[in-house]
Motif scaffolding. Structure first.
Motif, PDB file in Angstrom:
ATOM      1  N   ASN A   3       8.248  10.205 -39.662  1.00 51.33           N
ATOM      2  CA  ASN A   3       9.112  11.157 -38.844  1.00 51.33           C
ATOM      3  C   ASN A   3      10.323  10.417 -38.338  1.00 51.33           C
ATOM      4  O   ASN A   3      10.330   9.032 -38.232  1.00 51.33           O
ATOM      5  CB  ASN A   3       8.238  12.021 -38.024  1.00 51.33           C
ATOM      6  N   THR A   4      11.219  11.177 -37.587  1.00 49.53           N
ATOM      7  CA  THR A   4      12.229  10.781 -36.926  1.00 49.53           C
ATOM      8  C   THR A   4      11.873   9.683 -35.813  1.00 49.53           C
ATOM      9  O   THR A   4      12.470   8.443 -35.850  1.00 49.53           O
ATOM     10  CB  THR A   4      13.348  11.900 -36.371  1.00 49.53           C
ATOM     11  N   ALA A   7      10.745   6.233 -37.279  1.00 44.81           N
ATOM     12  CA  ALA A   7      11.609   5.496 -38.379  1.00 44.81           C
ATOM     13  C   ALA A   7      12.704   4.968 -37.342  1.00 44.81           C
ATOM     14  O   ALA A   7      13.130   3.886 -37.574  1.00 44.81           O
ATOM     15  CB  ALA A   7      12.595   6.679 -39.091  1.00 44.81           C
ATOM     16  N   THR A  92      17.801  15.883 -46.444  1.00 47.40           N
ATOM     17  CA  THR A  92      18.623  14.919 -45.633  1.00 47.40           C
ATOM     18  C   THR A  92      19.981  15.161 -45.823  1.00 47.40           C
ATOM     19  O   THR A  92      20.746  14.432 -45.274  1.00 47.40           O
ATOM     20  CB  THR A  92      18.202  13.607 -46.150  1.00 47.40           C
ATOM     21  N   GLU A 119      15.135   4.561 -44.651  1.00 47.58           N
ATOM     22  CA  GLU A 119      15.534   5.735 -45.121  1.00 47.58           C
ATOM     23  C   GLU A 119      14.611   6.217 -46.095  1.00 47.58           C
ATOM     24  O   GLU A 119      14.282   7.517 -46.212  1.00 47.58           O
ATOM     25  CB  GLU A 119      17.067   5.589 -45.971  1.00 47.58           C
ATOM     26  N   LEU A 122      11.513   8.165 -44.537  1.00 44.01           N
ATOM     27  CA  LEU A 122      11.831   9.037 -43.634  1.00 44.01           C
ATOM     28  C   LEU A 122      11.631  10.421 -44.254  1.00 44.01           C
ATOM     29  O   LEU A 122      12.137  10.849 -45.357  1.00 44.01           O
ATOM     30  CB  LEU A 122      13.252   9.009 -43.123  1.00 44.01           C
TER      31      LEU A 122
END
Length: 124
Positions: A3-4, A7, A92, A119, A122
């Motif tokens: 997840n954000t 990452a 994204t 990336e 993610l």
């Protein structure tokens, strides 16, 4: 899949010389997540400002008729690298990862490689 938060944490712990990182929506200029930074690097201000950089480059490529994708945008300062990586993939569109690096401690090639790996893992 990360997840954000995971990452961004990985970006600042795995990438040597990382000062701060953000996931940014360049349609709005808003940071969807940040980590690091500090009094000398406000990541929310950086997110908004670098949104203008991304938009300008996208517009320029359109005006030139370039049918290609932007991978990275690198801004080199006296003591820092600022790396902008436009995300590609499911869900994204309109997002980029922003990474600020200490120039003395960072290996730019490795940072780009590791940011690409982050990336790919993610999930937004």
């Amino acid at each position: 899949m990360a997840n954000t938060e995971t990452a961004l944490k990985e970006a600042t712990t795995v990438i040597d010389g990382a000062i701060g990182a953000a996931l940014v929506d360049y349609t709005s200029g808003m940071a969807l997540g940040t980590i690091g930074g500090g009094k000398d690097l406000d990541l929310n201000v950086a997110a908004a400002g670098n949104t203008d950089v991304v938009r300008a480059k996208v517009r320029t490529m359109e005006m030139l008729g370039l049918k290609d994708d932007i991978e990275d945008i690198l801004i080199t300062l006296g003591g820092q690298y600022h790396l902008i990586r436009l995300l590609k993939g499911r869900g994204t569109d309109g997002l980029f990862l922003y990474l600020a690096l200490d120039k003395q401690r960072a290996n730019l090639a490795m940072a780009r490689h590791q940011l690409r790996k982050i990336e790919n893992e993610l999930d937004v």
